[in-house]
Scaffold this active site. Structure first.
Site, short mmCIF file in Angstrom:
data_model
loop_
_atom_site.label_atom_id
_atom_site.label_comp_id
_atom_site.label_asym_id
_atom_site.label_seq_id
_atom_site.Cartn_x
_atom_site.Cartn_y
_atom_site.Cartn_z
N THR A 13 22.95 -3.26 22.00
CA THR A 13 22.10 -4.54 22.00
C THR A 13 22.63 -5.76 22.54
O THR A 13 23.99 -5.83 22.72
CB THR A 13 21.91 -4.85 20.55
OG1 THR A 13 23.06 -5.24 19.74
CG2 THR A 13 21.37 -3.41 19.78
N TYR A 156 27.79 -19.54 12.16
CA TYR A 156 28.26 -18.49 12.95
C TYR A 156 29.62 -17.78 12.27
O TYR A 156 29.51 -16.42 12.35
CB TYR A 156 28.70 -19.06 14.23
CG TYR A 156 29.25 -17.97 15.11
CD1 TYR A 156 28.71 -16.83 15.81
CD2 TYR A 156 30.59 -18.16 15.63
CE1 TYR A 156 28.86 -16.10 16.67
CE2 TYR A 156 31.14 -16.96 16.57
CZ TYR A 156 30.39 -16.17 16.93
OH TYR A 156 30.68 -15.32 17.81
#
Length: 264
Positions: A13, A156
């Site tokens: 991906t 993150y």
């Protein structure tokens, strides 16, 4: 070393550029048929075409993994020419300048959706086939920020800790199945986009004008024993090994590849 990936099919991906592209190219060079994924059709097709021109086998899957609809579109395209044996969950977003004080909850939710839940979407869609066949590899791409966070990009860092945890939990779920689950916690990755960002930052800080002048200063911000920032191919090599039959006894672990990073 022959990684014995001929006959295997891999979906990477977020592989229309950057680290994902390097991983797709490495797997294809080892003989795996790869599915290049992205949201931009032109860029995704360009990577797949380049892999084929280099002698590899590559198809494409277009879709936004931040949605269930997009994930289903990617699954359908990925399995069109055969089942997926290797899933590399690489897609992710980050915001280098984000701080606690200017990152609202909606931004946390958005990053978590892309960096973590997109992986879950693809695992749930592709794992059943791997279990039925008794062989498979699921590899999460995370970051060293998952275990060594800074004040920057707190959302993150948190998603990378979750990715590592996801890999370990999935390994427990898959015990004795022939399918392994691991994570790669990457240090700095010198992609063209990263280099452009660092050059801009370095010029603003007065570190110089060229990359040769600026790179030593950027390494000092996150020092490691090797003394440089790694290229995408160095991470892709590790991912290719994890995808191989030779790595069958590696399971439920997070492998840190960061040049021997240490705190200043």
């Amino acid at each position: 070393m022959d990684l014995q990936l001929v006959g295997k099919r891999a979906l990477v991906t977020g592989s229309s550029s950057g680290l994902g592209e390097a991983i797709a190219r490495r797997l294809a060079a080892e003989g795996a048929a790869v599915v290049v994924h992205g949201r931009d059709r032109a860029r995704t097709e360009a990577v797949a075409k380049s892999i084929r021109e280099d002698g590899g086998v590559a198809g494409i899957a277009i879709g936004d993994l931040a949605t269930d609809t997009g994930a289903e579109e990617v699954r359908a395209a990925a399995v069109e020419d055969g089942p997926i044996d290797i899933l590399v969950n690489n897609v992710g977003v980050y915001h280098p300048a984000a701080r606690w004080g200017d990152t609202p909850p909606d931004a946390w939710a958005e990053v978590y959706n892309v960096n973590v839940i997109s992986s879950v979407r693809m695992v749930q869609r592709l794992l059943p086939g791997m279990r039925e066949r008794g062989w498979g590899r699921v590899i999460q791409i995370s970051s060293v920020t998952g275990h060594r966070p800074s004040a920057n990009q707190p959302h993150y860092a948190a998603t990378n800790a979750a990715r590592n945890n996801l890999a370990a939990s999935l390994a427990r779920e898959l015990k004795h199945s022939g399918v392994t689950s691991n994570a790669v916690a990457a240090g700095g990755i010198l992609t063209p986009a990263t280099q452009d960002f660092l050059v801009g930052m370095g010029r603003a800080q007065g570190w110089g004008e060229t990359w040769a002048e600026i790179e030593p200063k950027t390494v000092a911000l996150a020092p490691n024993d090797v003394g440089r920032i790694a290229g995408p191919d160095e991470y892709a090599n590790l991912v290719a090994f994890l995808a191989a039959p030779a790595a069958g006894y590696l399971n439920g672990t997070t492998l840190h590849i960061d040049g021997g990073a240490y705190d200043v």
